[in-house]
Design a protein around this motif. Structure first.
Motif, PDB file in Angstrom:
ATOM      1  N   VAL A   1      37.869  39.023  39.168  1.00  0.00           N
ATOM      2  CA  VAL A   1      37.743  37.598  39.502  1.00  0.00           C
ATOM      3  C   VAL A   1      39.093  37.131  40.029  1.00  0.00           C
ATOM      4  CG1 VAL A   1      35.786  36.919  38.082  1.00  0.00           C
ATOM      5  CG2 VAL A   1      38.019  37.043  37.013  1.00  0.00           C
TER       6      VAL A   1
ATOM      7  N   GLY B   1      39.366  34.193  42.177  1.00  0.00           N
ATOM      8  CA  GLY B   1      39.114  32.918  42.869  1.00  0.00           C
ATOM      9  C   GLY B   1      39.931  31.759  42.328  1.00  0.00           C
TER      10      GLY B   1
ATOM     11  N   GLY C   1      45.719  29.664  40.691  1.00  0.00           N
ATOM     12  CA  GLY C   1      47.053  30.188  40.353  1.00  0.00           C
ATOM     13  C   GLY C   1      48.131  29.116  40.386  1.00  0.00           C
ATOM     14  N   SER C   2      47.787  27.895  39.970  1.00  0.00           N
ATOM     15  CA  SER C   2      48.742  26.796  40.135  1.00  0.00           C
ATOM     16  C   SER C   2      49.987  26.981  39.264  1.00  0.00           C
ATOM     17  CB  SER C   2      48.075  25.451  39.853  1.00  0.00           C
ATOM     18  OG  SER C   2      47.293  25.545  38.688  1.00  0.00           O
ATOM     19  N   ARG C   3      49.852  27.614  38.085  1.00  0.00           N
ATOM     20  CA  ARG C   3      51.025  27.769  37.219  1.00  0.00           C
ATOM     21  C   ARG C   3      52.059  28.713  37.825  1.00  0.00           C
ATOM     22  NH1 ARG C   3      47.934  29.461  31.963  1.00  0.00           N
ATOM     23  NH2 ARG C   3      46.357  29.923  33.541  1.00  0.00           N
ATOM     24  N   LEU C   4      51.589  29.729  38.532  1.00  0.00           N
ATOM     25  CA  LEU C   4      52.518  30.690  39.134  1.00  0.00           C
ATOM     26  C   LEU C   4      53.226  30.057  40.335  1.00  0.00           C
ATOM     27  CD1 LEU C   4      53.547  33.598  39.037  1.00  0.00           C
ATOM     28  CD2 LEU C   4      51.667  34.249  40.550  1.00  0.00           C
TER      29      LEU C   4
ATOM     30  N   LYS D   1      46.705  35.067  44.390  1.00  0.00           N
ATOM     31  CA  LYS D   1      47.525  35.660  43.329  1.00  0.00           C
ATOM     32  C   LYS D   1      47.531  37.194  43.399  1.00  0.00           C
ATOM     33  CE  LYS D   1      47.935  33.723  38.848  1.00  0.00           C
ATOM     34  NZ  LYS D   1      47.506  33.677  37.431  1.00  0.00           N
TER      35      LYS D   1
ATOM     36  N   MET E   1      35.773  38.672  43.640  1.00  0.00           N
ATOM     37  CA  MET E   1      35.357  37.284  43.848  1.00  0.00           C
ATOM     38  C   MET E   1      36.564  36.449  44.262  1.00  0.00           C
ATOM     39  SD  MET E   1      33.319  34.640  41.374  1.00  0.00           S
ATOM     40  CE  MET E   1      34.694  34.044  40.377  1.00  0.00           C
TER      41      MET E   1
ATOM     42  N   PRO F   1      37.430  25.471  42.525  1.00  0.00           N
ATOM     43  CA  PRO F   1      36.522  26.588  42.233  1.00  0.00           C
ATOM     44  C   PRO F   1      35.809  26.343  40.895  1.00  0.00           C
ATOM     45  CG  PRO F   1      38.710  27.393  42.861  1.00  0.00           C
ATOM     46  CD  PRO F   1      38.826  25.914  42.697  1.00  0.00           C
ATOM     47  N   ASP F   2      34.591  26.838  40.770  1.00  0.00           N
ATOM     48  CA  ASP F   2      33.774  26.463  39.598  1.00  0.00           C
ATOM     49  C   ASP F   2      34.003  27.350  38.359  1.00  0.00           C
ATOM     50  OD1 ASP F   2      32.492  28.707  40.535  1.00  0.00           O
ATOM     51  OD2 ASP F   2      30.528  27.784  40.805  1.00  0.00           O
ATOM     52  N   GLY F   3      35.177  27.994  38.294  1.00  0.00           N
ATOM     53  CA  GLY F   3      35.541  28.749  37.090  1.00  0.00           C
ATOM     54  C   GLY F   3      35.078  30.195  37.158  1.00  0.00           C
ATOM     55  N   HIS F   4      35.680  31.058  36.291  1.00  0.00           N
ATOM     56  CA  HIS F   4      35.255  32.477  36.336  1.00  0.00           C
ATOM     57  C   HIS F   4      33.805  32.624  35.893  1.00  0.00           C
ATOM     58  CE1 HIS F   4      36.817  32.149  32.251  1.00  0.00           C
ATOM     59  NE2 HIS F   4      38.063  32.122  32.689  1.00  0.00           N
TER      60      HIS F   4
ATOM     61  N   GLN G   1      40.555  40.350  35.191  1.00  0.00           N
ATOM     62  CA  GLN G   1      41.145  39.241  35.943  1.00  0.00           C
ATOM     63  C   GLN G   1      42.193  39.760  36.906  1.00  0.00           C
ATOM     64  OE1 GLN G   1      40.510  35.633  32.850  1.00  0.00           O
ATOM     65  NE2 GLN G   1      42.598  36.368  33.052  1.00  0.00           N
TER      66      GLN G   1
ATOM     67  N   ASP H   1      45.133  38.749  37.335  1.00  0.00           N
ATOM     68  CA  ASP H   1      46.534  38.556  36.981  1.00  0.00           C
ATOM     69  C   ASP H   1      47.068  39.543  35.940  1.00  0.00           C
ATOM     70  OD1 ASP H   1      45.267  37.590  34.708  1.00  0.00           O
ATOM     71  OD2 ASP H   1      45.490  35.502  35.307  1.00  0.00           O
TER      72      ASP H   1
ATOM     73  N   GLU I   1      34.490  23.371  35.191  1.00  0.00           N
ATOM     74  CA  GLU I   1      34.511  24.829  35.362  1.00  0.00           C
ATOM     75  C   GLU I   1      33.592  25.492  34.346  1.00  0.00           C
ATOM     76  OE1 GLU I   1      39.025  25.925  36.784  1.00  0.00           O
ATOM     77  OE2 GLU I   1      38.497  26.227  34.711  1.00  0.00           O
TER      78      GLU I   1
ATOM     79  N   LYS J   1      51.015  34.860  34.618  1.00  0.00           N
ATOM     80  CA  LYS J   1      50.387  33.526  34.701  1.00  0.00           C
ATOM     81  C   LYS J   1      51.378  32.478  35.198  1.00  0.00           C
ATOM     82  CE  LYS J   1      46.366  34.091  32.343  1.00  0.00           C
ATOM     83  NZ  LYS J   1      45.095  33.953  33.057  1.00  0.00           N
TER      84      LYS J   1
HETATM   85  P1  UTP Z   1      43.192  31.215  35.037  1.00  0.00           P
HETATM   86  O1  UTP Z   1      42.481  30.557  33.935  1.00  0.00           O
HETATM   87  O2  UTP Z   1      44.510  31.806  34.715  1.00  0.00           O
HETATM   88  O3  UTP Z   1      43.313  30.181  36.220  1.00  0.00           O
HETATM   89  O4  UTP Z   1      42.240  32.306  35.655  1.00  0.00           O
HETATM   90  P2  UTP Z   1      44.039  30.286  37.620  1.00  0.00           P
HETATM   91  O5  UTP Z   1      43.338  29.299  38.494  1.00  0.00           O
HETATM   92  O6  UTP Z   1      44.128  31.680  38.147  1.00  0.00           O
HETATM   93  O7  UTP Z   1      45.533  29.827  37.339  1.00  0.00           O
HETATM   94  P3  UTP Z   1      46.105  28.379  36.987  1.00  0.00           P
HETATM   95  O8  UTP Z   1      45.456  27.964  35.702  1.00  0.00           O
HETATM   96  O9  UTP Z   1      45.778  27.463  38.137  1.00  0.00           O
HETATM   97  O10 UTP Z   1      47.577  28.637  36.848  1.00  0.00           O
HETATM   98  C1  UTP Z   1      41.973  33.487  34.990  1.00  0.00           C
HETATM   99  C2  UTP Z   1      41.278  34.434  35.959  1.00  0.00           C
HETATM  100  O11 UTP Z   1      40.062  33.865  36.400  1.00  0.00           O
HETATM  101  C3  UTP Z   1      40.041  33.783  37.802  1.00  0.00           C
HETATM  102  C4  UTP Z   1      41.498  33.777  38.232  1.00  0.00           C
HETATM  103  O12 UTP Z   1      41.637  34.197  39.581  1.00  0.00           O
HETATM  104  C5  UTP Z   1      42.091  34.738  37.225  1.00  0.00           C
HETATM  105  O13 UTP Z   1      41.806  36.071  37.591  1.00  0.00           O
HETATM  106  N1  UTP Z   1      39.347  32.534  38.187  1.00  0.00           N
HETATM  107  C6  UTP Z   1      39.673  31.364  37.586  1.00  0.00           C
HETATM  108  C7  UTP Z   1      38.404  32.592  39.168  1.00  0.00           C
HETATM  109  O14 UTP Z   1      38.113  33.661  39.735  1.00  0.00           O
HETATM  110  N2  UTP Z   1      37.778  31.435  39.521  1.00  0.00           N
HETATM  111  C8  UTP Z   1      38.058  30.256  38.951  1.00  0.00           C
HETATM  112  O15 UTP Z   1      37.441  29.238  39.328  1.00  0.00           O
HETATM  113  C9  UTP Z   1      39.025  30.209  37.948  1.00  0.00           C
END
Ligand code: UTP
Length: 481
Positions: A111, A113, A116-119, A125, A162, A218-221, A249, A251, A381, A409
């Motif tokens: 996953v 999608g 990655g705002s924290r990085l 990413k 994804m 994005p609608d979350g993992h 994941q 990351d 999400e 992260k």
């Molecule tokens: P995180 O929860 O760390 O979120 O995602 P993020 O968006 O990558 O980073 P921040 O919070 O903005 O810093 C954990 C995993 O889930 C994937 C991310 O790519 C990462 O592999 N993910 C997260 C998705 O594929 N889609 C999403 O909508 C959210």
């Protein structure tokens, strides 16, 4: 696509009926007609009936979820060989998992999608330079791990990735520029996940990112289940005879992309339905920010660190170990037929979660851009681990933290590129140590050297047995194998 003003009128009426009157008025005033139609098309892609329900549940009428009833630690297959029903035979499950992989029944699924705002890296990413010496990207490390496993198991391992609409093109072109890092192009399938509109945290109004675009996230993992189906990835898996997905994941460069022991337990352990299994590591401290596998009223589920009662989080056993010790590292094995079952059953759909965030946007009331300094928006999400309670019997398997968890992260500090690189050298040092190489260590347990082992050389300590190794590593030395 709305072509005539009556269609725009109908859409505006729909917006008003579902509580988005401000957007309706704004849409009516958008000119020229081509721009108005393009904007209307974005709005039409959103399920407005659903949205109204979601706004009530997660914004205007939001209530925190009730505290779960009886919460106990979830049972798990521990590294010491004990399991939910006594001693378990690692070798037996390893052999079974290897058979699955060799038979071509396992695919990888990453996953990637997230935003990655924290990085704070300007790009997907997965393209982030991560390995400790050669700065290989996360995608390259995974690609090489997959290739090494294909060679070890004499099979093809398809890889599903994804992305989101925000990073899809950049991801695909990164792979194309690098010839898919030695994998075949047709064994990799990229597909986009869905998006949700970002909502004003007070009114629930859909926000705009600029005068002509809705602000979306994005609608979350957990959106992966729907996206796997909508993209045709599930059909592609069935055509290839894939039965189980190894989920990780983007990351975590230490993800064991196909772990025979884990897959063997997932598919064959008597208390697993082969639907959804998870890996855990022992928590580093009671307040480590990872979800915890718990047994809630008899069913396994992940409770987020912020939702676990502090007294429970601090509780310890007689031997001093945390009682709620099973930290989630977001590595799962998922049955393909399970995903189909969840998608086909409306009652089993994954719930949304709300996150309060700062979202820069275009204010349609004032016609000005807004850079908020406090959280102004609700993002919705889905989380993939919400599938756990839907599975008939879901198992949790312990793994070693250094071996499998070195997440990137944050830009600095905990779970950053620095901490990940330290862990990468440490894991390499362990693998070398297991093969008789002496490695200099610092008093704080870190390695006094920088060591990178290419996944093409080894994906585990045993692979180093056939590699020519130095007798020892010198303090401060940089080593690439
Ligand atoms: P995180 O929860 O760390 O979120 O995602 P993020 O968006 O990558 O980073 P921040 O919070 O903005 O810093 C954990 C995993 O889930 C994937 C991310 O790519 C990462 O592999 N993910 C997260 C998705 O594929 N889609 C999403 O909508 C959210």
């Amino acid at each position: 696509m709305p072509q005539m003003s009556t269609t725009i009128d109908q859409l505006c009426q729909r917006l008003e009926d579902c509580g988005q009157a401000a957007l309706s008025r704004y849409l009516q005033g958008v000119t020229p007609e081509k721009a108005q139609n393009a904007f209307a098309e974005q709005i039409q892609a959103i399920d407005l009936g659903d949205l109204q329900t979601l706004v009530k549940r997660y914004v205007t009428g939001y209530q925190s979820p009730p505290t779960p009833g009886s919460v106990k630690p979830a049972p798990y297959y521990a590294l010491d060989g004990t399991g939910p029903s006594g001693v378990w035979a690692r070798d037996e499950y390893q052999a079974k998992g290897e058979q699955l992989i060799k038979a071509g029944k396992v695919a990888c699924f990453t996953v990637a999608g997230g935003q990655g705002s924290r990085l704070g890296y300007d790009g997907p990413k997965g393209c982030y330079p991560t390995s400790c010496v050669n700065e290989k990207s996360l995608f390259q490390l995974f690609a090489e791990s997959i290739r090494k496993n294909e060679l070890k198991h004499d099979c093809v391992i398809p890889w599903y990735i994804m992305t989101s609409p925000l990073n899809h093109e950049a991801t695909v072109s990164f792979f194309e520029q690098h010839d898919c890092f030695g994998l075949q192009r047709d064994q990799i399938m990229f597909f986009k996940q869905g998006v949700m509109p970002s909502l004003n945290a007070q009114s629930g109004d859909m926000l705009l990112s600029d005068p002509m675009h809705l602000a979306t996230n994005p609608d979350g993992h957990g959106g992966s289940f729907k996206a796997l189906h909508a993209s045709g990835a599930i059909d592609d898996m069935k055509r290839r005879g894939i039965e189980h997905i190894s989920y990780f994941q983007v990351d975590n460069p230490h993800s064991n992309v196909v772990d025979p022991v884990f897959l063997g337990l997932h598919a064959f352990a008597p208390d697993s339905s082969g639907e959804f299994s998870s890996k855990m590591v022992a928590k580093a401290r009671w307040d480590e920010k990872v979800g915890v596998f718990c047994d809630v009223d008899g069913a396994t589920q992940v409770i987020e660190y912020s939702d676990l009662d502090e007294d429970l989080a601090k509780q310890t056993e007689a031997n001093g170990r945390l009682s709620f010790n099973a930290g989630s590292i977001a590595i799962h094995a998922i049955g393909v037929s399970f995903i189909e079952r969840v998608l086909g059953d409306a009652d089993a759909s994954l719930p949304f979660h709300r996150a309060l965030k700062k979202v820069a946007h275009f204010d349609i009331a004032t016609g000005r851009p807004v850079e908020p300094d406090t959280n102004n928006a609700v993002k919705l999400e889905k989380f993939v681990f919400d599938a756990i309670p839907i599975a008939q019997r879901s198992i949790v398997v312990e793994t070693d933290r250094v071996e499998e968890f070195a997440p990137v992260k944050n830009a600095t500090g905990t779970d950053s590129i620095e901490s990940s690189k330290e862990l990468q050298s440490l894991r390499a040092a362990r693998w070398l140590g297991a093969n008789g190489v002496s490695v200099p260590m610092n008093s704080d347990g870190t390695v006094n050297a920088t060591i990178e082992i290419s996944p093409l050389t080894a994906v585990g300590p045993d692979d180093l047995a056939s590699v020519e190794l130095p007798e020892s590593i010198q303090p401060g030395q940089t080593v690439v194998l």
